[in-house]
Scaffold this motif. Sequence first.
Motif, short mmCIF file in Angstrom:
data_model
loop_
_atom_site.label_atom_id
_atom_site.label_comp_id
_atom_site.label_asym_id
_atom_site.label_seq_id
_atom_site.Cartn_x
_atom_site.Cartn_y
_atom_site.Cartn_z
N THR A 213 0.47 -1.80 -0.41
CA THR A 213 -0.27 0.14 -0.03
C THR A 213 0.22 1.17 -0.09
N ASP A 214 2.03 0.86 0.03
CA ASP A 214 2.31 2.64 0.26
C ASP A 214 3.68 2.52 -1.13
N GLY A 215 3.28 1.93 -2.13
CA GLY A 215 2.81 2.13 -3.70
C GLY A 215 4.94 2.28 -3.92
N GLU A 216 5.65 1.71 -3.16
CA GLU A 216 7.34 1.72 -3.36
C GLU A 216 7.72 0.90 -4.30
N GLY A 217 7.32 0.32 -3.44
CA GLY A 217 7.41 -1.16 -4.74
C GLY A 217 9.10 -1.64 -4.63
N GLY A 218 9.64 -2.76 -5.13
CA GLY A 218 10.96 -3.12 -4.61
C GLY A 218 11.62 -3.47 -3.40
N VAL A 219 12.99 -2.95 -2.96
CA VAL A 219 12.55 -3.65 -1.61
C VAL A 219 13.62 -2.37 -1.18
N ASN A 220 13.85 -1.81 0.04
CA ASN A 220 14.14 -0.12 0.96
C ASN A 220 14.39 -0.43 2.16
N THR A 221 15.50 -0.71 2.62
CA THR A 221 15.62 -0.25 3.96
C THR A 221 15.01 -0.07 5.17
N ALA A 222 14.33 0.69 4.86
CA ALA A 222 13.85 1.39 6.00
C ALA A 222 12.03 0.39 6.23
N SER A 223 11.85 -0.06 5.39
CA SER A 223 11.08 -0.77 4.95
C SER A 223 10.86 -1.91 5.77
N VAL A 224 12.13 -2.71 5.12
CA VAL A 224 12.50 -3.94 5.78
C VAL A 224 12.47 -3.97 7.39
N LEU A 225 13.62 -2.61 8.01
CA LEU A 225 13.83 -3.07 9.22
C LEU A 225 12.52 -2.61 9.84
N LEU A 226 11.25 -1.79 9.22
CA LEU A 226 10.25 -1.71 10.02
C LEU A 226 8.78 -3.37 10.18
N GLY A 227 9.36 -3.93 9.39
CA GLY A 227 8.81 -4.95 9.13
C GLY A 227 9.53 -5.71 9.98
N ALA A 228 11.13 -6.17 9.78
CA ALA A 228 11.29 -7.17 10.68
C ALA A 228 11.29 -6.30 12.89
N ASP A 452 12.36 11.36 12.31
CA ASP A 452 11.99 10.28 11.36
C ASP A 452 12.65 9.37 11.12
N THR A 453 13.73 10.35 10.32
CA THR A 453 14.72 9.56 9.85
C THR A 453 15.36 8.01 10.59
N LEU A 454 14.90 7.78 11.70
CA LEU A 454 15.64 7.12 12.75
C LEU A 454 14.63 5.85 13.46
N GLN A 455 13.92 6.38 13.20
CA GLN A 455 11.86 5.94 13.66
C GLN A 455 12.74 3.98 13.17
N PRO A 456 12.76 4.19 12.17
CA PRO A 456 13.22 2.51 11.98
C PRO A 456 13.70 1.47 11.79
N TYR A 457 14.77 2.06 12.62
CA TYR A 457 16.21 1.58 13.22
C TYR A 457 16.43 0.83 14.51
N SER A 458 14.96 1.62 15.17
CA SER A 458 15.16 1.41 16.89
C SER A 458 15.44 -0.19 16.86
N PRO A 459 14.63 -1.15 16.38
CA PRO A 459 15.24 -2.57 16.35
C PRO A 459 16.36 -3.00 16.29
N VAL A 460 17.08 -2.46 15.51
CA VAL A 460 18.77 -2.47 14.82
C VAL A 460 19.59 -1.32 16.27
N ALA A 461 18.85 -0.80 16.61
CA ALA A 461 19.92 0.10 17.84
C ALA A 461 19.64 -0.82 19.17
N ALA A 462 18.68 -1.04 19.45
CA ALA A 462 17.87 -2.06 20.84
C ALA A 462 19.18 -3.41 20.62
N ALA A 463 19.00 -3.89 19.87
CA ALA A 463 19.83 -5.31 19.97
C ALA A 463 21.26 -4.83 19.25
N VAL A 464 22.11 -3.58 18.88
CA VAL A 464 23.54 -3.21 18.95
C VAL A 464 23.84 -2.85 20.04
#
Length: 552
Positions: A213-228, A452-464
Amino acid sequence: MSSTESPLTATPPNATTTSQATKETLEDYTLRFAPRSYRRWTPMVVATTALGGIAYMADFSIGAGIGLAHGTGNALVAIAVAAVVIFVTGFPLAYYGARYNIDLDLITRGSGFGYYGSVLTSVIFASFTFIFFALEGSIMAQGLKLGLGLPLWLGYLVSTLMVIPLVIYGMKALSKLQVWTTPIWLVLMVAPLVYLVATDPGTVDRFLSYAGTDGEGGVNTASVLLGAGVCLSLIAQIGEQIDYLRFMPPKTEANKRTWWTAVVMAGPGWVVLGALKQAIGVFLAVYILAKVGPTAAPEPIQQFRGAFDAMMPSWMVVPLAVALVVISQIKINVTNAYSGSLAWTNSFTRVTKHYPGRMIFVLVNLAFALALMEADMFSFLNSILGFYSNCAIAWVVTVATDIGVNKYLLKLSPLQPEFRRGMLHAVNPVGVVAFVAASGLSIAMYFHALGDTLQPYSPVAAAVIAFVLTPLMAIVTKGKYYLRRTDDGIDEPLLDTEGNPSATTYDCHVCRQPYERPDLAACRTHDAYVCSLCLSTDSVGDHVLPAQPTAV
């Protein structure tokens, strides 16, 4: 034990006592080390029973939600990334649970948190169980509404109340339930997927090309991290797997191959099936999207209704879809209710030094879950799971790092796990600081506090942050806050010659029951031994050994 007896239904030895606490904890060794005398089943039987508890439907909803929002490509990459993280972090925890026959709370105490410090993580785990109970209960209520016309509020209540009788007897009931329902569940889940792929190959093309629904298509880092991040909310599932793995038999030269296979399969290996279910959830959601719309597509009952509708007469569709949902919900929610009750009871007993009975906290956990369901948690599922995953990641990565790095590489954390009161410091800053910093900062990121830019990276931050701070804190503190004592007052070693917990038994001076060596320590005021639960409930500290000076 006879060859036809269920492995987790064997009557524990000497379980008759006038003490409610002793009697109940001997039911299946809740809050305790699981003794060798009780662990009489094979590694593969334990693994099979453990895997029966991951038949939940939440994976289908989680995968569908990510796929519909971000597209199939991003969803599949996010699922794979989360699965790798869960597998790697779950491995050391599963090993310690199986090797030393203790649950994740007992592991956490001696792996950087301390005797009272691990209360923090017990609450995190208890929260995991009622959040996912509520999720599964919501899915079941959707099925009951479709099949029987029950209003959702009543379905929530039914899905909550029906598990109470099944968790009264702990593992005895769980093992029988999992063994009998797993074959039915597998057939109902796999058959429609195989049929759709075989009869309509175009479904695969539509699935792979779906852009979201976001209409971007392809694979992008922010979407992957939000989903992960959403998928990683399941990282705490390893705690429920260890509730089974603690009943593994001793590892010996004769059984080491099957022992390791069982530990990997039922420990971190659960995520393989979990990731497949999430991918199936994306597939089914894309398949039925045009029929039911984006709101209903993440609902498993609608997903399987659409799949069954393609392969069988219409009169069979709804009953089979409802049966699958109900079986799945019962299979996982008895485990959620049981494991949650252990976590709450463990925390309450340590803090208050009083054992109130596990059933009280079964009801407490179910009350929390029912409140979430009545608040319609399903409609904001991804937000809840995304927030929760930050805490769960910080906890699991901290403990896994303490085992893998602090114990085996730096050798600052004691290699043998310790969980008994008196042997541990109240709080160990190694794990507590790492956990609080990792979860606090990642939650701030999740709520856009750092932009907003760092928001998708919260799970990465928790792990690192957890991965870096855990060994750093061990180095700074020189490991001196792990053990309050190195001598528990018993001459016999904790482990036998093969590295397994000793099976020698001693009588507890307080409750007059025999326990195996790892579950006892010497009494401070008597020439006798005291079991771990009696130490926990000693309100005046009469039996707790004094602190021992640490050698310089």
